[in-house]
Write a protein that holds these residues in place. Structure first.
Motif, short mmCIF file in Angstrom:
data_model
loop_
_atom_site.label_atom_id
_atom_site.label_comp_id
_atom_site.label_asym_id
_atom_site.label_seq_id
_atom_site.Cartn_x
_atom_site.Cartn_y
_atom_site.Cartn_z
N TYR A 133 35.89 102.09 -24.84
CA TYR A 133 37.02 101.18 -24.65
C TYR A 133 36.68 100.20 -23.52
CZ TYR A 133 39.60 104.49 -27.52
OH TYR A 133 40.02 105.30 -28.56
N LYS A 134 36.70 98.92 -23.83
CA LYS A 134 36.30 97.89 -22.86
C LYS A 134 37.50 97.11 -22.34
CE LYS A 134 31.57 97.20 -24.48
NZ LYS A 134 30.53 96.20 -24.82
N PHE A 135 37.74 97.24 -21.04
CA PHE A 135 38.73 96.44 -20.35
C PHE A 135 38.00 95.34 -19.60
CE2 PHE A 135 40.64 100.54 -21.04
CZ PHE A 135 41.95 100.24 -21.41
N ASP A 136 38.72 94.38 -19.05
CA ASP A 136 38.07 93.27 -18.36
C ASP A 136 37.29 93.72 -17.14
OD1 ASP A 136 39.16 91.63 -20.24
OD2 ASP A 136 40.52 90.56 -18.89
N ASP A 137 37.77 94.77 -16.46
CA ASP A 137 37.12 95.20 -15.22
C ASP A 137 36.31 96.48 -15.34
OD1 ASP A 137 39.31 96.82 -15.57
OD2 ASP A 137 40.09 96.62 -13.53
N ALA A 138 36.40 97.16 -16.47
CA ALA A 138 35.68 98.44 -16.60
C ALA A 138 35.60 98.86 -18.06
CB ALA A 138 36.37 99.54 -15.79
N THR A 139 34.65 99.74 -18.34
CA THR A 139 34.51 100.36 -19.65
C THR A 139 34.77 101.85 -19.50
OG1 THR A 139 32.89 98.72 -20.38
CG2 THR A 139 32.95 100.80 -21.58
N LEU A 140 35.63 102.40 -20.35
CA LEU A 140 35.95 103.82 -20.35
C LEU A 140 35.38 104.45 -21.61
CD1 LEU A 140 39.71 103.68 -19.25
CD2 LEU A 140 37.65 103.54 -17.83
N VAL A 141 34.69 105.56 -21.45
CA VAL A 141 33.98 106.16 -22.58
C VAL A 141 34.20 107.67 -22.62
CG1 VAL A 141 31.77 106.37 -23.77
CG2 VAL A 141 32.16 104.44 -22.22
N PHE A 142 34.44 108.19 -23.81
CA PHE A 142 34.32 109.63 -24.06
C PHE A 142 33.11 109.79 -24.97
CE2 PHE A 142 34.56 113.54 -26.33
CZ PHE A 142 35.15 114.43 -25.44
N PHE A 160 31.42 114.26 -21.98
CA PHE A 160 31.64 113.55 -20.72
C PHE A 160 32.66 112.44 -20.90
CE2 PHE A 160 27.22 114.95 -20.82
CZ PHE A 160 27.08 115.60 -19.60
N VAL A 161 33.33 112.12 -19.80
CA VAL A 161 34.08 110.87 -19.68
C VAL A 161 33.32 110.03 -18.67
CG1 VAL A 161 36.18 109.82 -18.72
CG2 VAL A 161 36.35 111.72 -20.34
N GLU A 162 33.28 108.73 -18.91
CA GLU A 162 32.56 107.82 -18.03
C GLU A 162 33.43 106.61 -17.71
OE1 GLU A 162 28.25 106.97 -18.70
OE2 GLU A 162 28.99 104.97 -19.13
N ILE A 163 33.40 106.20 -16.45
CA ILE A 163 34.03 104.97 -16.00
C ILE A 163 32.93 104.07 -15.47
CG2 ILE A 163 35.71 103.88 -14.45
CD1 ILE A 163 37.04 106.67 -14.18
N GLU A 164 32.73 102.92 -16.10
CA GLU A 164 31.68 101.99 -15.66
C GLU A 164 32.30 100.65 -15.29
OE1 GLU A 164 27.48 99.85 -17.05
OE2 GLU A 164 28.50 101.24 -18.42
N VAL A 165 32.00 100.18 -14.10
CA VAL A 165 32.49 98.89 -13.63
C VAL A 165 31.86 97.80 -14.49
CG1 VAL A 165 32.58 97.29 -11.67
CG2 VAL A 165 32.81 99.76 -11.30
N SER A 166 32.63 96.77 -14.81
CA SER A 166 32.17 95.68 -15.65
C SER A 166 30.87 95.06 -15.15
CB SER A 166 33.25 94.60 -15.71
OG SER A 166 32.75 93.38 -16.22
N GLU A 167 29.85 95.04 -16.02
CA GLU A 167 28.58 94.41 -15.67
C GLU A 167 28.77 92.91 -15.43
OE1 GLU A 167 25.90 95.28 -18.83
OE2 GLU A 167 25.67 97.39 -18.29
N LYS A 168 29.67 92.30 -16.18
CA LYS A 168 29.94 90.87 -16.03
C LYS A 168 30.49 90.56 -14.65
CE LYS A 168 32.29 87.01 -18.33
NZ LYS A 168 33.15 86.64 -19.49
N MET A 169 31.41 91.41 -14.17
CA MET A 169 31.99 91.20 -12.84
C MET A 169 30.93 91.38 -11.76
SD MET A 169 35.78 92.95 -13.10
CE MET A 169 36.15 92.54 -11.39
N ILE A 170 30.08 92.39 -11.93
CA ILE A 170 29.03 92.63 -10.94
C ILE A 170 28.06 91.45 -10.90
CG2 ILE A 170 27.01 94.06 -10.40
CD1 ILE A 170 28.61 96.46 -11.44
N SER A 171 27.70 90.93 -12.07
CA SER A 171 26.74 89.81 -12.13
C SER A 171 27.30 88.55 -11.48
CB SER A 171 26.35 89.53 -13.58
OG SER A 171 27.43 88.99 -14.31
N LYS A 172 28.61 88.40 -11.48
CA LYS A 172 29.24 87.22 -10.89
C LYS A 172 29.49 87.38 -9.38
CE LYS A 172 31.55 85.37 -14.98
NZ LYS A 172 32.85 84.98 -15.59
N GLY A 173 29.38 88.62 -8.89
CA GLY A 173 29.56 88.86 -7.47
C GLY A 173 30.63 89.89 -7.18
N LEU A 174 30.21 91.10 -6.79
CA LEU A 174 31.12 92.18 -6.50
C LEU A 174 30.54 93.03 -5.37
CD1 LEU A 174 33.82 92.89 -8.00
CD2 LEU A 174 32.59 94.77 -9.07
#
Length: 213
Positions: A133-142, A160-174
């Protein structure tokens, strides 16, 4: 404030039981779009297939190469060759440097042969089935994982459950602080299915499945 490297991968994993998937999906799918923005066309993906993990003699013991080619799913047949390295002083698998190359049109045997030519050595293979599941700020995965190094029969099945911070946000500056705020935000949301800071895994899948050579 110091921004993270634009190629940083920032994620947390949590080991769960298989039955958590039903409640996880119901919870995430019912988050209101006005409070948790997402692109409706890209909100959900199901992907299943093998991942091949490679060691390299020039890498430290926690860095690796990975070849991913889904057997099927909703991701348009996306295949990738990935290299993951750890920043100096890294103590866990939460923050890593990640470089990805699309290899959709390259035959599988050519990718594997190319990896060997570059000095990579196959260490293990796993099969993953992922509810993404992809949100603007993070991806949530089972996702469910099992070892297929010695064949296709399921060995060592994990969930597993995984919370990943948006790669797009990181690439733009986080900043790292901002990334942690996103992780903590979704940990609170997923608390009803047992997700919490105390359950963060310090290890990555490479650490869990790798063979000693």
């Amino acid at each position: 404030m110091t921004m993270m490297d634009p190629n940083t991968e920032f994620e947390c994993k949590y080991r769960v039981d298989s039955h958590v998937m039903v409640d996880f999906k119901a919870l995430v799918e019912n988050l209101p779009a006005d409070k948790y923005p997402r692109d409706p066309a890209k909100f959900f993906l199901y992907v299943e297939g093998p991942d091949y993990y490679y060691s390299h003699p020039s890498f430290d013991e926690r860095s690796f190469g990975r070849y991913r080619r889904p057997s099927f799913g909703l991701d348009g047949g996306r295949a990738e060759w990935t290299v993951k390295r750890f920043p100096d002083g890294a103590k866990n698998g939460i923050q890593r440097l990640e470089m990805n190359w699309r290899v959709d049109s390259t035959p599988e045997e050519d990718v594997k042969r190319g990896a060997e030519v570059m000095g990579f050595v196959l260490n293990f293979a796993i099969k993953k089935s992922c509810q993404i599941y992809k949100f603007d700020d993070a991806t949530l995965v089972f996702y469910t994982v099992y070892d297929i190094t010695n064949g296709t029969a399921a060995q060592k099945v994990d969930h597993f459950v995984e919370i990943e911070v948006s790669e797009k946000m990181i690439s733009k500056g986080l900043t790292e602080k901002e990334a942690w705020a996103i992780i903590e935000k979704y940990e609170k949301i997923l608390a009803p299915v047992g997700i919490s800071a105390k359950k963060r895994l310090r290890s990555q899948l490479w650490d869990m499945y790798k063979r000693s050579k």
